[in-house]
Design an enzyme around this catalytic site. Structure first.
Site, PDB file in Angstrom:
ATOM      1  CG  HIS A 166      -2.272  -0.948   0.542  1.00  0.00           C
ATOM      2  ND1 HIS A 166      -3.063  -1.423   1.909  1.00  0.00           N
ATOM      3  CD2 HIS A 166      -2.127  -2.086   0.366  1.00  0.00           C
ATOM      4  CE1 HIS A 166      -3.611  -1.974   1.449  1.00  0.00           C
ATOM      5  NE2 HIS A 166      -3.671  -2.627   0.100  1.00  0.00           N
ATOM      6  CD  GLU A 174      -1.123   3.678   4.056  1.00  0.00           C
ATOM      7  OE1 GLU A 174      -0.663   3.533   3.043  1.00  0.00           O
ATOM      8  OE2 GLU A 174      -2.589   4.330   4.900  1.00  0.00           O
ATOM      9  CB  ALA A 183     -17.005  10.758 -30.353  1.00  0.00           C
ATOM     10  CG  ASP A 186     -18.446   0.421 -35.822  1.00  0.00           C
ATOM     11  OD1 ASP A 186     -18.744   0.888 -37.129  1.00  0.00           O
ATOM     12  OD2 ASP A 186     -17.820   1.166 -35.449  1.00  0.00           O
ATOM     13  CG  LEU A 239     -15.159  -4.425 -27.724  1.00  0.00           C
ATOM     14  CD1 LEU A 239     -16.075  -4.795 -27.376  1.00  0.00           C
ATOM     15  CD2 LEU A 239     -15.724  -2.184 -27.456  1.00  0.00           C
ATOM     16  NE  ARG A 272      -7.108  -1.249 -32.282  1.00  0.00           N
ATOM     17  CZ  ARG A 272      -8.742  -1.106 -32.151  1.00  0.00           C
ATOM     18  NH1 ARG A 272      -8.682  -1.280 -30.646  1.00  0.00           N
ATOM     19  NH2 ARG A 272      -9.232  -0.058 -32.978  1.00  0.00           N
ATOM     20  CD  GLU A 282     -15.279   2.590 -26.015  1.00  0.00           C
ATOM     21  OE1 GLU A 282     -14.720   2.485 -27.214  1.00  0.00           O
ATOM     22  OE2 GLU A 282     -14.147   3.457 -24.956  1.00  0.00           O
ATOM     23  N   GLY A 340     -23.785   1.625 -29.049  1.00  0.00           N
ATOM     24  CA  GLY A 340     -24.028   2.800 -29.856  1.00  0.00           C
ATOM     25  C   GLY A 340     -25.232   3.513 -29.571  1.00  0.00           C
ATOM     26  CG  LEU A 383     -24.063   5.144 -25.510  1.00  0.00           C
ATOM     27  CD1 LEU A 383     -23.704   6.252 -26.853  1.00  0.00           C
ATOM     28  CD2 LEU A 383     -23.479   5.912 -24.321  1.00  0.00           C
TER      29      LEU A 383
END
Length: 343
Positions: A44, A46, A150, A204, A208, A211, A286, A288, A292
């Site tokens: 940890h 500390e 995006a 697409d 996922l 890379r 992510e 579509g 979302l």
């Protein structure tokens, strides 16, 4: 304490489901050592800082700064509170208490009982924000869910795939620059899992993975209610753990884990339960648009990461509508980024 938070961030993507923790030792207003929790199961923050101090007598005059309450229980490593006491450190400054049931004030109390001066609540809001995934996991027993997409300034995720060839669509649909794409891959590596719908896979054929950035690959998750996807897609390449959320079967087959839910019920609660049972603390979604929007409409999100770009489409796939509080924004490459939370 601000430096503790900066150090702690270095463990992002490497310590979950443990929290992000940094520690700094100060003598006479000078930093003499620092450390952070670098890897799950490793030292940890500390003890990492204390180990750096060659002259142990200095510790008897030192102040320790740490962004989260030192642990008081035996886990994969010994209790940090015990080491602090043994080291003779007279004062400990803490960002916030740890809500985990095996700590939850016990670390602070153990230090106080040993006569150590304690100050707690330094940059508490900042400390809580840094460990928002961990705190949500502990307090609600479910993963922290991030929505990411995006969109163009005019409100589209992508052009209309029906208006162009598959080759043209593949070129046009990337609306952010290479720098943003690298950042997105970095962020993927900081989350436990990544999810898309079967429509995104069919259109697409995504990998996922991370890379474009050195880091661990998240667990891939695809919502494929009726198991329409065939094994030719990249998600079935066996290169990283993959889950299929569906209403047909449960279990592991050919290295793929199938998570089932009743056909007439919503799948999100079943996904959350399976992720919690598997120790997966966070999820980045992510796309579509349908996936979302489903999370948004069910108030099943904790954060949204949205990149706005100047690219223009004459129609196309409309971006989701998001509300909430704007937490952060900055410009990068050809995009303007905004981070929202519902609280």
């Amino acid at each position: 304490m601000q430096h503790c938070l900066q150090l702690a961030q270095l463990g992002a993507g490497k310590v979950a489901p443990n929290p992000l923790v940094g520690a700094v030792l100060v003598v006479d207003d000078k930093i003499i050592a620092e450390g952070y929790h670098a890897v799950f199961g490793g030292p940890h923050a500390e003890p990492a800082a204390i180990k750096q101090v060659q002259d142990k007598e200095l510790l008897k005059r030192a102040e320790l700064y740490v962004n989260l309450e030192p642990c008081a229980h035996q886990g994969k490593t010994p209790p940090c509170a015990d080491l602090i006491i043994e080291s003779g450190i007279p004062k400990v400054n803490i960002g916030m208490k740890d809500p985990f049931e095996k700590v939850a004030g016990a670390g602070i109390q153990k230090l106080k009982d040993a006569g150590i001066d304690i100050v707690c609540g330094i940059l508490e809001k900042e400390a809580a924000w840094l460990n928002r995934r961990f705190l949500h996991w502990v307090n609600y027993q479910e993963p922290y869910i991030i929505l990411k997409w995006a969109q163009t300034m005019s409100g589209y995720l992508a052009p209309d795939p029906k208006r162009m060839s598959s080759e043209e669509f593949a070129v046009q649909r990337h609306i952010t620059g290479l720098i943003v794409q690298k950042l997105v891959h970095k962020w993927r590596g900081e989350e436990a899992a990544i999810l898309v719908g079967n429509g995104t896979v069919a259109l697409d054929n995504p990998h996922l993975n991370t890379r474009a950035w050195p880091g661990k690959n998240p667990v891939r998750m695809v919502v494929d209610r009726n198991l329409k996807l065939n094994s030719n897609f990249a998600i079935f390449d066996g290169k990283q753990e993959t889950w299929i959320i569906n209403s047909r079967k449960e279990g592991i087959e050919n290295g793929i884990r199938y998570i089932s839910f009743p056909e007439n019920e919503d799948w999100i609660p079943y996904l959350k339960k399976a992720m919690y049972s598997a120790g997966l603390q966070s999820l980045i979604v992510e796309g579509g648009r349908q996936i979302l929007t489903h999370f948004i409409n069910n108030s099943a999100w904790n954060e949204a990461q949205v990149f706005y770009t100047p690219k223009h489409f004459d129609g196309g796939v409309a971006a989701p509508l998001i509300g909430g509080i704007l937490r952060e924004e900055f410009s990068l490459d050809n995009s303007h980024f905004k981070r929202y939370t519902p609280w």
